[in-house]
Design a protein around this motif. Sequence first.
Motif, PDB file in Angstrom:
ATOM      1  N   ARG A  14       2.245 -13.509 -57.970  1.00 39.85           N
ATOM      2  CA  ARG A  14       1.082 -13.927 -58.773  1.00 39.85           C
ATOM      3  C   ARG A  14       1.097 -13.249 -60.142  1.00 39.85           C
ATOM      4  NH1 ARG A  14      -3.472 -12.504 -54.521  1.00 39.85           N
ATOM      5  NH2 ARG A  14      -1.800 -11.075 -53.903  1.00 39.85           N
ATOM      6  N   LYS A  18       0.593 -15.603 -63.487  1.00 36.04           N
ATOM      7  CA  LYS A  18      -0.573 -15.424 -64.360  1.00 36.04           C
ATOM      8  C   LYS A  18      -0.239 -15.638 -65.836  1.00 36.04           C
ATOM      9  CE  LYS A  18      -3.392 -12.306 -61.516  1.00 36.04           C
ATOM     10  NZ  LYS A  18      -3.924 -10.924 -61.381  1.00 36.04           N
ATOM     11  N   HIS A  19       1.003 -15.402 -66.217  1.00 37.09           N
ATOM     12  CA  HIS A  19       1.374 -15.530 -67.621  1.00 37.09           C
ATOM     13  C   HIS A  19       1.608 -16.987 -68.029  1.00 37.09           C
ATOM     14  CE1 HIS A  19       1.477 -11.220 -68.112  1.00 37.09           C
ATOM     15  NE2 HIS A  19       2.196 -11.123 -67.008  1.00 37.09           N
ATOM     16  N   SER A  21      -0.800 -19.196 -66.812  1.00 39.66           N
ATOM     17  CA  SER A  21      -2.097 -19.716 -66.378  1.00 39.66           C
ATOM     18  C   SER A  21      -3.162 -19.460 -67.437  1.00 39.66           C
ATOM     19  CB  SER A  21      -2.500 -19.055 -65.062  1.00 39.66           C
ATOM     20  OG  SER A  21      -2.761 -17.676 -65.251  1.00 39.66           O
ATOM     21  N   HIS A  22      -4.378 -19.902 -67.146  1.00 40.81           N
ATOM     22  CA  HIS A  22      -5.517 -19.597 -67.996  1.00 40.81           C
ATOM     23  C   HIS A  22      -6.602 -18.968 -67.121  1.00 40.81           C
ATOM     24  CE1 HIS A  22      -6.207 -23.706 -66.462  1.00 40.81           C
ATOM     25  NE2 HIS A  22      -7.486 -23.387 -66.451  1.00 40.81           N
ATOM     26  N   GLU A  23      -7.343 -18.059 -67.717  1.00 39.07           N
ATOM     27  CA  GLU A  23      -8.355 -17.317 -66.964  1.00 39.07           C
ATOM     28  C   GLU A  23      -9.702 -18.020 -67.056  1.00 39.07           C
ATOM     29  OE1 GLU A  23     -10.269 -12.799 -66.690  1.00 39.07           O
ATOM     30  OE2 GLU A  23      -8.847 -13.328 -68.281  1.00 39.07           O
ATOM     31  N   ARG A  24     -10.404 -18.029 -65.938  1.00 42.28           N
ATOM     32  CA  ARG A  24     -11.748 -18.581 -65.902  1.00 42.28           C
ATOM     33  C   ARG A  24     -12.574 -17.806 -64.888  1.00 42.28           C
ATOM     34  NH1 ARG A  24     -10.568 -23.766 -65.127  1.00 42.28           N
ATOM     35  NH2 ARG A  24     -11.083 -23.917 -62.915  1.00 42.28           N
ATOM     36  N   SER A  25     -13.621 -17.149 -65.374  1.00 43.89           N
ATOM     37  CA  SER A  25     -14.519 -16.359 -64.518  1.00 43.89           C
ATOM     38  C   SER A  25     -13.756 -15.312 -63.714  1.00 43.89           C
ATOM     39  CB  SER A  25     -15.304 -17.283 -63.569  1.00 43.89           C
ATOM     40  OG  SER A  25     -16.069 -18.218 -64.303  1.00 43.89           O
ATOM     41  N   GLY A  26     -12.779 -14.676 -64.362  1.00 41.12           N
ATOM     42  CA  GLY A  26     -12.035 -13.601 -63.714  1.00 41.12           C
ATOM     43  C   GLY A  26     -10.930 -14.055 -62.788  1.00 41.12           C
ATOM     44  N   GLU A  27     -10.707 -15.364 -62.666  1.00 47.51           N
ATOM     45  CA  GLU A  27      -9.625 -15.888 -61.830  1.00 47.51           C
ATOM     46  C   GLU A  27      -8.647 -16.660 -62.702  1.00 47.51           C
ATOM     47  OE1 GLU A  27     -10.412 -17.311 -57.906  1.00 47.51           O
ATOM     48  OE2 GLU A  27     -12.560 -16.874 -58.116  1.00 47.51           O
ATOM     49  N   TYR A  28      -7.430 -16.843 -62.179  1.00 44.14           N
ATOM     50  CA  TYR A  28      -6.366 -17.462 -62.960  1.00 44.14           C
ATOM     51  C   TYR A  28      -5.978 -18.810 -62.344  1.00 44.14           C
ATOM     52  CZ  TYR A  28      -5.897 -12.994 -65.323  1.00 44.14           C
ATOM     53  OH  TYR A  28      -6.143 -11.861 -66.060  1.00 44.14           O
ATOM     54  N   ASN A  47      -5.514 -22.485 -58.275  1.00 44.38           N
ATOM     55  CA  ASN A  47      -5.680 -21.044 -58.407  1.00 44.38           C
ATOM     56  C   ASN A  47      -4.350 -20.390 -58.052  1.00 44.38           C
ATOM     57  OD1 ASN A  47      -6.393 -18.231 -57.845  1.00 44.38           O
ATOM     58  ND2 ASN A  47      -8.513 -18.924 -57.830  1.00 44.38           N
TER      59      ASN A  47
END
Length: 333
Positions: A14, A18-19, A21-28, A47
Amino acid sequence: MSNNEVKRQHYVPRTYLKHFSHERSGEYFIKAVQKEICQPDKMLELNVTNVCLQKDLYTLPGNTAEERMLLERFYSDNFETHYNQIYKILINPDKKVLTDSERELIISTVVTMLYRTTKWINLHNELTDRALESIFLLCQQTGKDFYIFENEKISIKGKTLEQLKKENKSESRPAQVLTQLKVALRLIKLRTERDGIFVSKLVDGKSEFITSDNPVIFSNSKKGHVAPFDPENTLKLPLDSQHLLMLMPYAEEDTKHNIVRRNSSGIMCFTEKLTSNYQQFCNSERFILGSENALLGYLATKEVSEKPLSAEEASGINSHESYLKKLKDLGLI
């Protein structure tokens, strides 16, 4: 089961995904396209906690949670925990020279990422399934309810072919994942002695790398048949939408600690993106992954860019100018 045991085990870390992905509300969250469909309107958003995982993939036999989680913890403690550290080193344009420990960590992370995916297990299981099909048919034809394998009598009494396949996969898995690690550790030793580190960056804003559920590419321009275990292979890994890492064999002893960097622009940027993304698609098992723009960009040019050239078309590309003209004629640039 102990509360310390992890059941959902990721074969692509993960920390790597993550690199892309985009973050939303602390999740990727990462965009995904299924290899067998490849349609823009079928793109998924997932996710990263639910991508590239398999239940109990690395769980080993054992009486305690520590014994059962030995391999899962090994990957986590030795590689995944340090991934962000090596990522920052690799994308930092001011970082020119690596220490021994930094260089070894980079090489070992890439090599273990090559061998820890499910692709190798699935290829082995496909071969074994075909062998079991032949054995099961032969037993039926001869009226036997057993077969001999490596001097061991194995009963098939009361079992279906699908039951035999399922049992074999379950019984073989611990040995398979341990063998993957053993092969990786041997290769790490060889590649640490000889590999150079090369990082390429796409500097044209519209070009982006994608990745996949089997992200490390191996290639060898000097050999016809490329063996995955050959230490002379070049290993390639997209680091994010802009950076590509390459491990190049046979670096000079006095320069192998240097990070060689290149900014790719213009036609070089386009070609590098096109080549890497095509390799990711071919190497993937189920999904290609990345940002929405990167995946849409790949799908938009996929059919045209991957169509083989005729002999006449290929013979007409004999210079940089003719190569550019062909790309323009195809609408790729």
